[in-house]
Design a protein around this motif. Sequence first.
Motif, mmCIF file in Angstrom:
data_model
loop_
_atom_site.group_PDB
_atom_site.id
_atom_site.type_symbol
_atom_site.label_atom_id
_atom_site.label_comp_id
_atom_site.label_asym_id
_atom_site.label_seq_id
_atom_site.Cartn_x
_atom_site.Cartn_y
_atom_site.Cartn_z
ATOM 1 N N THR A 126 -105.737 68.187 18.109
ATOM 2 C CA THR A 126 -104.899 67.812 18.970
ATOM 3 C C THR A 126 -104.334 66.053 18.210
ATOM 4 O O THR A 126 -104.018 65.085 17.777
ATOM 5 N N GLY A 127 -103.106 65.562 19.927
ATOM 6 C CA GLY A 127 -103.015 64.800 19.857
ATOM 7 C C GLY A 127 -104.254 63.702 19.796
ATOM 8 O O GLY A 127 -105.359 63.725 19.709
ATOM 9 N N PRO A 128 -104.054 62.485 20.076
ATOM 10 C CA PRO A 128 -104.719 61.347 18.548
ATOM 11 C C PRO A 128 -105.672 61.381 20.374
ATOM 12 O O PRO A 128 -107.007 59.914 20.121
ATOM 13 N N SER A 129 -106.074 61.251 21.925
ATOM 14 C CA SER A 129 -106.689 60.884 22.561
ATOM 15 C C SER A 129 -107.507 62.329 23.317
ATOM 16 O O SER A 129 -107.040 63.412 22.957
ATOM 17 N N GLY A 130 -108.510 61.575 24.219
ATOM 18 C CA GLY A 130 -110.259 63.049 23.800
ATOM 19 C C GLY A 130 -109.042 63.791 25.651
ATOM 20 O O GLY A 130 -109.061 65.094 25.646
ATOM 21 N N ALA A 131 -107.923 62.942 26.089
ATOM 22 C CA ALA A 131 -107.339 63.825 27.754
ATOM 23 C C ALA A 131 -106.378 64.995 26.627
ATOM 24 O O ALA A 131 -106.526 66.123 26.964
ATOM 25 N N ASP A 132 -105.622 64.229 25.313
ATOM 26 C CA ASP A 132 -104.709 65.826 25.091
ATOM 27 C C ASP A 132 -105.478 66.837 24.410
ATOM 28 O O ASP A 132 -105.351 67.776 24.252
ATOM 29 N N ALA A 133 -107.169 66.374 23.951
ATOM 30 C CA ALA A 133 -107.715 67.403 23.565
ATOM 31 C C ALA A 133 -107.933 68.485 25.067
ATOM 32 O O ALA A 133 -107.654 69.763 24.684
ATOM 33 N N SER A 315 -100.650 81.703 18.785
ATOM 34 C CA SER A 315 -99.348 81.596 18.080
ATOM 35 C C SER A 315 -98.909 80.819 16.852
ATOM 36 O O SER A 315 -99.290 79.176 18.082
ATOM 37 N N PRO A 316 -98.583 80.645 16.015
ATOM 38 C CA PRO A 316 -98.268 79.006 15.155
ATOM 39 C C PRO A 316 -97.600 78.034 15.718
ATOM 40 O O PRO A 316 -96.528 79.387 17.041
ATOM 41 N N GLY A 317 -98.022 76.886 15.690
ATOM 42 C CA GLY A 317 -96.237 75.691 16.959
ATOM 43 C C GLY A 317 -96.869 75.749 18.432
ATOM 44 O O GLY A 317 -96.193 75.498 18.893
ATOM 45 N N HIS A 318 -97.503 77.148 19.357
ATOM 46 C CA HIS A 318 -97.659 76.790 20.447
ATOM 47 C C HIS A 318 -98.148 76.306 21.263
ATOM 48 O O HIS A 318 -98.491 75.242 22.672
ATOM 49 N N HIS A 319 -99.008 74.584 20.723
ATOM 50 C CA HIS A 319 -99.395 73.386 20.849
ATOM 51 C C HIS A 319 -99.925 72.876 19.551
ATOM 52 O O HIS A 319 -100.405 72.671 18.666
ATOM 53 N N THR A 320 -99.247 71.094 19.758
ATOM 54 C CA THR A 320 -98.798 70.642 18.432
ATOM 55 C C THR A 320 -98.691 69.216 19.114
ATOM 56 O O THR A 320 -99.087 69.091 19.910
ATOM 57 N N GLY A 321 -98.415 68.304 18.348
ATOM 58 C CA GLY A 321 -98.495 66.836 18.450
ATOM 59 C C GLY A 321 -98.350 65.862 17.144
ATOM 60 O O GLY A 321 -98.980 65.899 15.587
ATOM 61 N N THR A 322 -97.904 65.208 17.223
ATOM 62 C CA THR A 322 -97.088 64.623 16.030
ATOM 63 C C THR A 322 -97.999 63.839 14.908
ATOM 64 O O THR A 322 -98.085 63.391 14.094
ATOM 65 N N PHE A 323 -98.967 63.377 15.863
ATOM 66 C CA PHE A 323 -100.239 62.289 15.030
ATOM 67 C C PHE A 323 -101.478 62.917 15.524
ATOM 68 O O PHE A 323 -102.810 62.728 15.662
ATOM 69 N N ARG A 324 -101.525 63.861 14.954
ATOM 70 C CA ARG A 324 -102.936 64.971 14.630
ATOM 71 C C ARG A 324 -103.497 65.398 13.238
ATOM 72 O O ARG A 324 -104.141 65.609 12.944
ATOM 73 N N GLY A 325 -102.418 64.296 12.182
ATOM 74 C CA GLY A 325 -103.097 64.240 11.365
ATOM 75 C C GLY A 325 -103.121 62.473 10.442
ATOM 76 O O GLY A 325 -102.791 62.245 9.518
ATOM 77 N N ASN A 326 -103.626 61.694 11.320
ATOM 78 C CA ASN A 326 -103.744 60.915 11.397
ATOM 79 C C ASN A 326 -105.240 60.788 10.455
ATOM 80 O O ASN A 326 -106.568 60.545 10.086
ATOM 81 N N GLN A 327 -105.086 60.397 8.874
ATOM 82 C CA GLN A 327 -105.755 60.017 7.752
ATOM 83 C C GLN A 327 -106.769 58.765 7.692
ATOM 84 O O GLN A 327 -107.352 58.524 7.177
ATOM 85 N N LEU A 328 -106.087 57.618 8.593
ATOM 86 C CA LEU A 328 -107.305 57.061 8.396
ATOM 87 C C LEU A 328 -107.740 56.765 9.553
ATOM 88 O O LEU A 328 -110.024 56.245 8.799
ATOM 89 N N ALA A 329 -107.960 57.901 10.094
ATOM 90 C CA ALA A 329 -108.798 58.422 10.878
ATOM 91 C C ALA A 329 -110.430 59.219 10.606
ATOM 92 O O ALA A 329 -110.970 59.770 11.217
ATOM 93 N N MET A 330 -109.684 60.031 10.323
ATOM 94 C CA MET A 330 -110.517 60.893 9.199
ATOM 95 C C MET A 330 -110.886 60.169 8.275
ATOM 96 O O MET A 330 -112.217 60.758 8.242
ATOM 97 N N ALA A 331 -110.991 59.821 7.417
ATOM 98 C CA ALA A 331 -111.506 58.621 6.748
ATOM 99 C C ALA A 331 -112.676 58.053 7.215
ATOM 100 O O ALA A 331 -114.273 57.476 7.309
ATOM 101 N N THR A 332 -112.543 57.002 8.488
ATOM 102 C CA THR A 332 -113.288 56.371 9.492
ATOM 103 C C THR A 332 -113.988 57.212 9.836
ATOM 104 O O THR A 332 -115.585 57.029 9.971
ATOM 105 N N GLY A 333 -113.659 58.314 10.583
ATOM 106 C CA GLY A 333 -113.962 59.681 10.792
ATOM 107 C C GLY A 333 -115.706 60.386 9.601
ATOM 108 O O GLY A 333 -116.766 60.117 10.624
#
Length: 460
Positions: A126-133, A315-333
């Motif tokens: 989702t978006g980058p915060s817990g509230a987004d999720a 359905s595809p695209g029915h919940h989106t968020g620009t910053f849901r692909g944070n590669q640095l966070a996936m590495a540190t995560g």
Amino acid sequence: MTDKVRIDTLSADSLPQSNDTYLTRQAQFESNVRSYPRKLPLAIAKALGVWITDVENNQYLDCLAGAGTLALGHNHPDVLESIQRVITSGLPLHTLDLTTPLKDAFSAYLLSLLPGQGREYCLQFTGPSGADAVEAALKLAKKVTGRSGIISFSGGYHGMTHGALSVTGNLSPKEAVSNMMPEVQFLPYPHEYRCPLGIGGEAGVKALTYYFDNLINDVESGVRKPAAVILEAVQGEGGVNPAPAEWLQRIRKVTQENGILLIIDEVQAGFARTGKLFAFEHAGIEPDIIVMSKAVGGGLPLAVLGIKKQFDVWSPGHHTGTFRGNQLAMATGLTTLKILKEEGIADQVAAKGEWLKGKLKDLQKRFPVIGHVRGLGLMIGIEIVKPNEAQDHMGCYPADGELSALLQKKCFEAGLILERGGRNGCVLRLLPSLLITREELEIFLDKFENALLSAGVKPV
């Protein structure tokens, strides 16, 4: 212009050496909504492990750790190395929801940590915060069930966006915010020290368990069958209240029997914080939707849902968020998750937490302003009370939010950072790095006792 300072030129020698200078400038630059600088008035120059150093070269033992985000503490070398690898790899820094080898590895590892090694779950970024999720989870539950109601619990905290705030218990941020999300029904959450039914003990837990069951199944309850129940297995901001296993188990049983999705918010309690990888594991249950953020990104912004596959009706695209692909966070995560799992951090946290609670209960015998010590693992609450006033019928003293605030201030002056929560801020909360050592916990205890004495609290 002298105010234009490149980030790569910032050094201890080039910065103003006054916390007050930075705090004054921050007050000029930022909205009144800022909160932490009012309680913790410092400008941070550097941090390592559990230690923070301000611009005046004062050191603080950090028992807040980014509100639990920094599971491995500040600037863990493996986390920093994972960032450097991404920077030199040629990967873009974010990718919307396009995949990469890094995202693939992160997804596979995170799924393997979910119940049943994730075989029944899929992930939603989702978006980058817990509230987004949380927002995504609420929307999905309504989409799955075709119903609109949500049951939440007093004392719960789920975020500050519109839907998340609607299911949050604290009334203060809701003031003057009209038209909250409709059909949100709040129920009482068990409280180890202050039973909301005024019963206390096992009888109080049994009554609350029955109350939930009856509310859902009583055709005269007045509450329409909801789309979802959302809760924290250990309430954080609400005062560090662990849910009794019996109560959680009954909620899981009743929601399953009635086709109601169970959303467990593990944003603060997840990833070994409570001595289990997830707080709901203490009750042996499986949620339909798991909300994850904070530690899942290893200190960088990331939020993810774990969704039972049969409920993945998007359905595809029915919940989106620009910053849901944070590669640095996936590495540190990914680095953080591997350390937590492969080094058995949860078991270590459970042992350290029990030891620390024992020490705090010993302190409680000498300082009766400590009314109650509770929590799981390294998610611990210390409720501050007025022991010279009358107890209620359950033997509880009145809460003392003013002394709690003073103690937070005295802790800060002693070089100790911790947070407050609970009703009227009467609970001092500990959320240190999960790697904090026994020796550093001893330092915490010394600083905390000195803060009590400095606040004028006399031992008995």
